[in-house]
Design a protein around this motif. Structure first.
Motif, mmCIF file in Angstrom:
data_model
loop_
_atom_site.group_PDB
_atom_site.id
_atom_site.type_symbol
_atom_site.label_atom_id
_atom_site.label_comp_id
_atom_site.label_asym_id
_atom_site.label_seq_id
_atom_site.Cartn_x
_atom_site.Cartn_y
_atom_site.Cartn_z
ATOM 1 N N LEU A 42 3.006 -5.397 60.905
ATOM 2 C CA LEU A 42 4.409 -5.156 60.633
ATOM 3 C C LEU A 42 5.046 -4.558 61.856
ATOM 4 N N PHE A 43 6.157 -5.130 62.298
ATOM 5 C CA PHE A 43 6.779 -4.743 63.552
ATOM 6 C C PHE A 43 8.207 -4.338 63.283
ATOM 7 N N THR A 44 8.542 -3.121 63.617
ATOM 8 C CA THR A 44 9.893 -2.643 63.374
ATOM 9 C C THR A 44 10.572 -2.314 64.680
ATOM 10 N N GLY A 45 11.716 -1.652 64.664
ATOM 11 C CA GLY A 45 12.592 -1.496 65.803
ATOM 12 C C GLY A 45 11.921 -0.978 67.057
ATOM 13 N N LEU A 46 12.205 -1.618 68.192
ATOM 14 C CA LEU A 46 11.711 -1.158 69.471
ATOM 15 C C LEU A 46 12.634 -0.081 70.016
ATOM 16 N N LEU A 47 12.042 0.947 70.592
ATOM 17 C CA LEU A 47 12.839 2.036 71.121
ATOM 18 C C LEU A 47 13.347 1.662 72.507
ATOM 19 N N THR A 50 18.382 -2.477 69.091
ATOM 20 C CA THR A 50 17.581 -2.123 70.252
ATOM 21 C C THR A 50 17.191 -3.384 70.999
ATOM 22 N N ASP A 51 16.986 -3.249 72.305
ATOM 23 C CA ASP A 51 16.715 -4.399 73.165
ATOM 24 C C ASP A 51 15.547 -4.062 74.077
ATOM 25 N N PHE A 52 14.475 -4.830 73.974
ATOM 26 C CA PHE A 52 13.309 -4.648 74.837
ATOM 27 C C PHE A 52 13.059 -5.939 75.597
ATOM 28 N N SER A 53 12.954 -5.865 76.925
ATOM 29 C CA SER A 53 12.726 -7.056 77.743
ATOM 30 C C SER A 53 11.332 -7.008 78.360
ATOM 31 N N PHE A 54 10.753 -8.177 78.585
ATOM 32 C CA PHE A 54 9.412 -8.270 79.161
ATOM 33 C C PHE A 54 9.277 -9.620 79.865
ATOM 34 N N GLN A 81 6.344 -15.721 84.143
ATOM 35 C CA GLN A 81 7.430 -15.666 85.125
ATOM 36 C C GLN A 81 8.812 -15.901 84.507
ATOM 37 N N ASN A 82 8.912 -15.748 83.204
ATOM 38 C CA ASN A 82 10.211 -15.825 82.529
ATOM 39 C C ASN A 82 10.479 -14.494 81.830
ATOM 40 N N THR A 83 11.751 -14.129 81.734
ATOM 41 C CA THR A 83 12.142 -12.891 81.070
ATOM 42 C C THR A 83 12.588 -13.188 79.643
ATOM 43 N N TYR A 84 12.045 -12.438 78.705
ATOM 44 C CA TYR A 84 12.408 -12.573 77.295
ATOM 45 C C TYR A 84 12.864 -11.222 76.763
ATOM 46 N N HIS A 85 13.642 -11.263 75.703
ATOM 47 C CA HIS A 85 14.130 -10.055 75.055
ATOM 48 C C HIS A 85 13.737 -10.080 73.583
ATOM 49 N N ILE A 86 13.288 -8.944 73.079
ATOM 50 C CA ILE A 86 13.145 -8.759 71.636
ATOM 51 C C ILE A 86 14.270 -7.824 71.217
ATOM 52 N N ILE A 87 15.195 -8.357 70.459
ATOM 53 C CA ILE A 87 16.333 -7.577 69.970
ATOM 54 C C ILE A 87 16.109 -7.286 68.498
ATOM 55 N N SER A 88 16.131 -6.024 68.164
ATOM 56 C CA SER A 88 15.829 -5.587 66.807
ATOM 57 C C SER A 88 17.072 -4.989 66.161
ATOM 58 N N GLU A 94 15.565 -2.095 56.059
ATOM 59 C CA GLU A 94 15.562 -3.538 56.219
ATOM 60 C C GLU A 94 16.019 -3.903 57.631
ATOM 61 N N GLY A 95 15.608 -5.070 58.095
ATOM 62 C CA GLY A 95 16.023 -5.484 59.426
ATOM 63 C C GLY A 95 15.395 -6.802 59.819
ATOM 64 N N TYR A 96 15.704 -7.230 61.055
ATOM 65 C CA TYR A 96 15.148 -8.464 61.585
ATOM 66 C C TYR A 96 15.104 -8.364 63.099
ATOM 67 N N ASN A 97 14.257 -9.190 63.708
ATOM 68 C CA ASN A 97 14.100 -9.214 65.159
ATOM 69 C C ASN A 97 14.381 -10.606 65.703
ATOM 70 N N TYR A 98 14.977 -10.647 66.887
ATOM 71 C CA TYR A 98 15.189 -11.899 67.605
ATOM 72 C C TYR A 98 14.322 -11.921 68.860
ATOM 73 N N LEU A 99 13.772 -13.079 69.170
ATOM 74 C CA LEU A 99 13.174 -13.340 70.474
ATOM 75 C C LEU A 99 14.144 -14.244 71.214
ATOM 76 N N ILE A 100 14.660 -13.772 72.359
ATOM 77 C CA ILE A 100 15.736 -14.483 73.059
ATOM 78 C C ILE A 100 15.401 -14.630 74.535
ATOM 79 N N GLN A 101 15.756 -15.767 75.100
ATOM 80 C CA GLN A 101 15.682 -15.987 76.544
ATOM 81 C C GLN A 101 17.071 -16.348 77.052
ATOM 82 N N TYR A 102 17.466 -15.719 78.165
ATOM 83 C CA TYR A 102 18.789 -15.956 78.748
ATOM 84 C C TYR A 102 18.670 -16.691 80.079
ATOM 85 N N GLU A 103 19.672 -17.509 80.354
ATOM 86 C CA GLU A 103 19.852 -18.125 81.674
ATOM 87 C C GLU A 103 21.320 -18.013 82.029
ATOM 88 N N ASN A 104 21.601 -17.354 83.153
ATOM 89 C CA ASN A 104 22.987 -17.138 83.587
ATOM 90 C C ASN A 104 23.816 -16.475 82.489
#
Length: 212
Positions: free
Chosen positions: A11-16, A30-34, A38-45, A52-62
């Protein structure tokens, strides 16, 4: 004994990282990037005060998102790829890696709830509890309580791999205890309260009114 396993993860909850809400009654973001391959991704919680809650895995370009997938209930597994050229399996691989990085950087916030599954039959109460936050650190404690006499038996599965390693308190043989342990694990899996992933049996954090 073969286990009918249903895949999930911790079970994974909000990243600090950064909280955007100024009120205790509003959801926090909350927003955690890693980096991964060689690509940058974000887990937004997104987490509500109710838990209750949900998490997104997101990759940005420009500054534009090109990939977005969603863990709809913060159980540690991506349920939905909303857009982007990626499979559900690939998204989960990246997401799981991001969770590991967050744990290593101490930017992971685990729920305070205990991971406990209980099952009662024939005046015996079986209690299975998982300890730890990541796969290499997980272990299970298995207890059998006689509801008539109050006698307790205690066993440990130190790798959470489904094999009992230690009998702390019991007159049962290892074979007998193992058969009971495997049966209770399967009952937990059938009830969606125990999952098997990365060769580990893990009790999920579920409201205990369901765990009867």
């Amino acid at each position: 004994m073969k286990f009918k396993a249903k895949l999930s993860f911790l079970l994974f909850t909000g990243l600090l990282f950064v909280g955007c809400s100024s009120s205790k009654n509003l959801p926090t973001r909350t927003d955690f990037s890693f980096e991964y391959n060689q690509n940058t991704y974000h887990i937004i919680s997104i987490s509500a005060p109710s838990g209750e809650g949900y998490n997104y895995l997101i990759q940005y370009e420009n500054d534009k998102s090109v990939l977005r997938s969603m863990d709809t209930n913060q159980d540690g597994i991506i349920d939905l790829v909303q857009y982007g050229e990626i499979s559900l399996e690939e998204a989960n691989t990246i997401y799981t890696y991001g969770i590991q990085v967050a744990i290593e950087q101490q930017k992971f916030k685990a729920r305070k709830d205990k991971r406990i599954f209980t099952h009662t039959e024939n005046n015996l109460k079986y209690t299975l509890q998982t300890f730890g936050y990541y796969t290499d650190l997980l272990y299970n404690k298995f207890e059998i309580t006689n509801l008539t006499t109050g006698d307790e038996e205690l066993f440990f599965d130190m790798d959470a791999d489904g094999e009992l390693d230690t009998i702390e308190q019991s007159d049962r043989t290892v074979k007998d205890a193992q058969e009971i342990y495997q049966r209770i694990l399967q009952i937990g899996i059938d009830r969606d309260m125990v999952v098997f992933r990365f060769d580990k049996f893990i009790v999920l954090i579920i409201p205990q009114e369901k765990a009867s």
